[in-house]
Scaffold this motif. Structure first.
Motif, short mmCIF file in Angstrom:
data_model
loop_
_atom_site.label_atom_id
_atom_site.label_comp_id
_atom_site.label_asym_id
_atom_site.label_seq_id
_atom_site.Cartn_x
_atom_site.Cartn_y
_atom_site.Cartn_z
N VAL A 1 -2.51 57.94 28.53
CA VAL A 1 -3.71 58.23 27.76
C VAL A 1 -3.99 57.05 26.84
CG1 VAL A 1 -4.70 59.71 25.96
CG2 VAL A 1 -3.36 60.73 27.83
N ASN A 2 -5.22 56.60 26.78
CA ASN A 2 -5.58 55.56 25.81
C ASN A 2 -6.79 56.02 24.98
OD1 ASN A 2 -7.97 54.92 27.28
ND2 ASN A 2 -6.94 53.31 28.45
N ASP A 3 -7.37 55.10 24.23
CA ASP A 3 -8.46 55.46 23.32
C ASP A 3 -9.82 54.97 23.80
OD1 ASP A 3 -7.94 52.77 23.01
OD2 ASP A 3 -8.25 52.76 20.84
N ARG A 4 -9.98 54.78 25.12
CA ARG A 4 -11.21 54.19 25.64
C ARG A 4 -12.20 55.23 26.16
NH1 ARG A 4 -10.90 48.51 27.01
NH2 ARG A 4 -9.00 47.61 26.15
N ASP A 5 -12.16 56.42 25.62
CA ASP A 5 -13.19 57.42 25.92
C ASP A 5 -13.44 58.22 24.64
OD1 ASP A 5 -11.06 59.18 25.71
OD2 ASP A 5 -11.10 59.85 27.79
N ASP A 6 -14.12 59.31 24.75
CA ASP A 6 -14.43 60.13 23.58
C ASP A 6 -13.45 61.28 23.40
OD1 ASP A 6 -16.70 58.62 22.83
OD2 ASP A 6 -17.94 59.70 24.29
N GLY A 7 -12.25 61.11 23.94
CA GLY A 7 -11.22 62.13 23.78
C GLY A 7 -11.01 63.02 24.97
N GLN A 8 -11.74 62.75 26.07
CA GLN A 8 -11.60 63.64 27.23
C GLN A 8 -10.18 63.62 27.79
OE1 GLN A 8 -14.03 61.30 26.73
NE2 GLN A 8 -15.79 61.67 28.08
N ALA A 9 -9.60 62.43 27.97
CA ALA A 9 -8.25 62.32 28.53
C ALA A 9 -7.23 62.95 27.61
CB ALA A 9 -7.92 60.85 28.81
N ALA A 10 -7.34 62.68 26.31
CA ALA A 10 -6.38 63.22 25.36
C ALA A 10 -6.49 64.74 25.26
CB ALA A 10 -6.59 62.58 24.00
N SER A 11 -7.71 65.27 25.29
CA SER A 11 -7.89 66.72 25.23
C SER A 11 -7.25 67.40 26.43
CB SER A 11 -9.39 67.04 25.18
OG SER A 11 -9.59 68.44 25.15
N LEU A 12 -7.47 66.83 27.62
CA LEU A 12 -6.86 67.39 28.83
C LEU A 12 -5.35 67.28 28.76
CD1 LEU A 12 -6.97 68.57 31.66
CD2 LEU A 12 -7.45 66.27 32.54
N GLY A 13 -4.83 66.13 28.37
CA GLY A 13 -3.39 65.96 28.30
C GLY A 13 -2.73 66.90 27.30
N ALA A 14 -3.35 67.04 26.12
CA ALA A 14 -2.78 67.92 25.11
C ALA A 14 -2.80 69.37 25.56
CB ALA A 14 -3.55 67.76 23.81
N LYS A 15 -3.86 69.75 26.27
CA LYS A 15 -3.94 71.13 26.77
C LYS A 15 -2.88 71.38 27.83
CE LYS A 15 -6.28 75.05 26.53
NZ LYS A 15 -6.46 75.80 25.26
N LEU A 16 -2.62 70.39 28.67
CA LEU A 16 -1.57 70.55 29.69
C LEU A 16 -0.20 70.67 29.04
CD1 LEU A 16 -2.86 67.99 32.35
CD2 LEU A 16 -2.86 70.49 32.54
N LEU A 17 0.04 69.94 27.96
CA LEU A 17 1.31 70.09 27.25
C LEU A 17 1.46 71.51 26.73
CD1 LEU A 17 3.02 67.71 24.78
CD2 LEU A 17 2.60 70.07 24.09
N ARG A 18 0.40 72.04 26.16
CA ARG A 18 0.47 73.41 25.66
C ARG A 18 0.68 74.41 26.79
NH1 ARG A 18 -1.90 74.40 20.40
NH2 ARG A 18 -2.70 76.38 21.20
N GLU A 19 0.03 74.19 27.93
CA GLU A 19 0.26 75.06 29.09
C GLU A 19 1.73 75.02 29.52
OE1 GLU A 19 -1.70 77.18 30.73
OE2 GLU A 19 -3.47 76.81 29.49
N PHE A 20 2.31 73.82 29.48
CA PHE A 20 3.73 73.70 29.83
C PHE A 20 4.58 74.53 28.88
CE2 PHE A 20 7.90 71.87 29.17
CZ PHE A 20 8.36 71.68 30.45
N VAL A 21 4.34 74.40 27.59
CA VAL A 21 5.14 75.12 26.60
C VAL A 21 4.98 76.63 26.76
CG1 VAL A 21 5.39 75.59 24.12
CG2 VAL A 21 5.19 73.23 24.95
N TYR A 22 3.75 77.10 26.89
CA TYR A 22 3.52 78.53 27.03
C TYR A 22 4.24 79.08 28.27
CZ TYR A 22 -0.20 78.60 23.47
OH TYR A 22 -0.93 78.52 22.29
N GLU A 23 4.12 78.37 29.39
CA GLU A 23 4.70 78.88 30.64
C GLU A 23 6.23 78.82 30.61
OE1 GLU A 23 4.30 80.80 34.29
OE2 GLU A 23 2.75 80.30 32.81
#
Length: 284
Positions: free
Chosen positions: A256-278
């Motif tokens: 993940v880098n900072d070359r968008d408006d947060g789309q990549a980071a939002s998706l990555g952070a959500k996947l981390l949370r999905e991992f933790v919940y599951e």
């Protein structure tokens, strides 16, 4: 600090003993940004992932859990420097301490090279990599510790690993595709991911799950170093993460880098949370 997690340093300051004793998961930032070959910026990945996780609700309706109740600590970042071998050794030690404390390390990259430290620390039997690229080069421009060589290093250097499964791969050199035909590598192309039985494939083996955000189609995650069209839908990534999480004792989000408006980071952070919940729903 990752939203919903406890700051490990502050918790340790106010407790008679280390906060690690009650942790189930520990977030570690690994802002390595040395070998990125197209668009650098992965040094900002941990910051981006933490920032764009802020809007997410603490409660997960599907599993009936609160993220803040699941014993997640944030260790902060392991500051990177340009001696990659030394940095990976230091990062490995940090992650191994977490494993020895019976917690699951959650690494925020940084370039994909940091997954080598994660695999060394966890010593899994199978590595599952969501990635647009095979990362099976013996070296890239003479560098064996390039992000483009990380899965080759894991196969060659981590004795516990029996198999690598690369999900969503659609790019690689001729030599990489040849290496991928060997018995210890399985490649699931994007068009087959929806029908792939991740649970059956992992088959009760201890796993390490690495998510290179470029596995997603760049329309969903443009903020990454080496975009590759015709990628995965976010729900396909989510489904793989959920399927592998119960067997995974280590996890990372990288590239993940900072070359968008947060789309990549939002998706990555959500996947981390999905991992933790599951993982928590099935294992805790």
């Amino acid at each position: 600090m990752f939203p919903g997690a406890t700051d490990e340093r502050e918790a340790a300051d106010t407790a008679a003993e280390s906060a690690r004793g009650d942790a189930n998961f520990v977030v570690v930032g690994a802002p390595l940004d040395v070998s990125t070959t197209f668009q650098p910026g992965t040094r900002f990945g941990p910051r981006q992932l933490r920032t764009f996780a802020e809007p997410f609700d603490d409660y997960d309706h599907r599993t009936d859990q609160y993220f803040s109740d699941l014993g997640v600590l944030d260790h902060g970042d392991v500051r990177a420097w340009d001696d990659v071998s030394a940095y990976l050794e230091w990062l490995e030690g940090t992650l191994r301490d977490i494993v020895w404390d019976d917690a699951v390390p959650l690494t925020l990259g940084g370039e994909h090279t940091v997954s080598l430290a994660g695999a060394r620390a966890v010593e899994p039997e199978v590595v599952v990599s969501l990635d647009a690229h095979l990362d099976l080069r013996d070296d890239y421009d003479g560098n064996p510790l390039s992000h483009a060589s990380v899965m080759r290093r894991i196969l060659d250097d981590v004795d516990s690993v029996e198999e690598l499964v690369v999900i969503g791969a659609r790019a690689g050199s001729e030599a990489e595709w040849e290496r991928a035909t060997e018995d210890d590598v399985t490649v699931v192309p994007p068009e087959d991911v929806a029908d792939w039985n991740a649970t059956g494939w992992v088959d009760n083996r201890e796993a390490y799950l690495s998510v290179d955000i470029d596995a997603a189609d760049p329309g969903y995650a443009p903020g990454t170093g080496t975009t590759e069209p015709f990628g995965l839908e976010p729900r396909e990534l989510r489904n793989v993460v959920r399927a592998v999480a119960p067997q995974a004792t280590g996890f990372d989000i990288v590239e993940v880098n900072d070359r968008d408006d947060g789309q990549a980071a939002s998706l990555g952070a959500k996947l981390l949370r999905e991992f933790v919940y599951e993982h928590a729903a099935e294992r805790l």
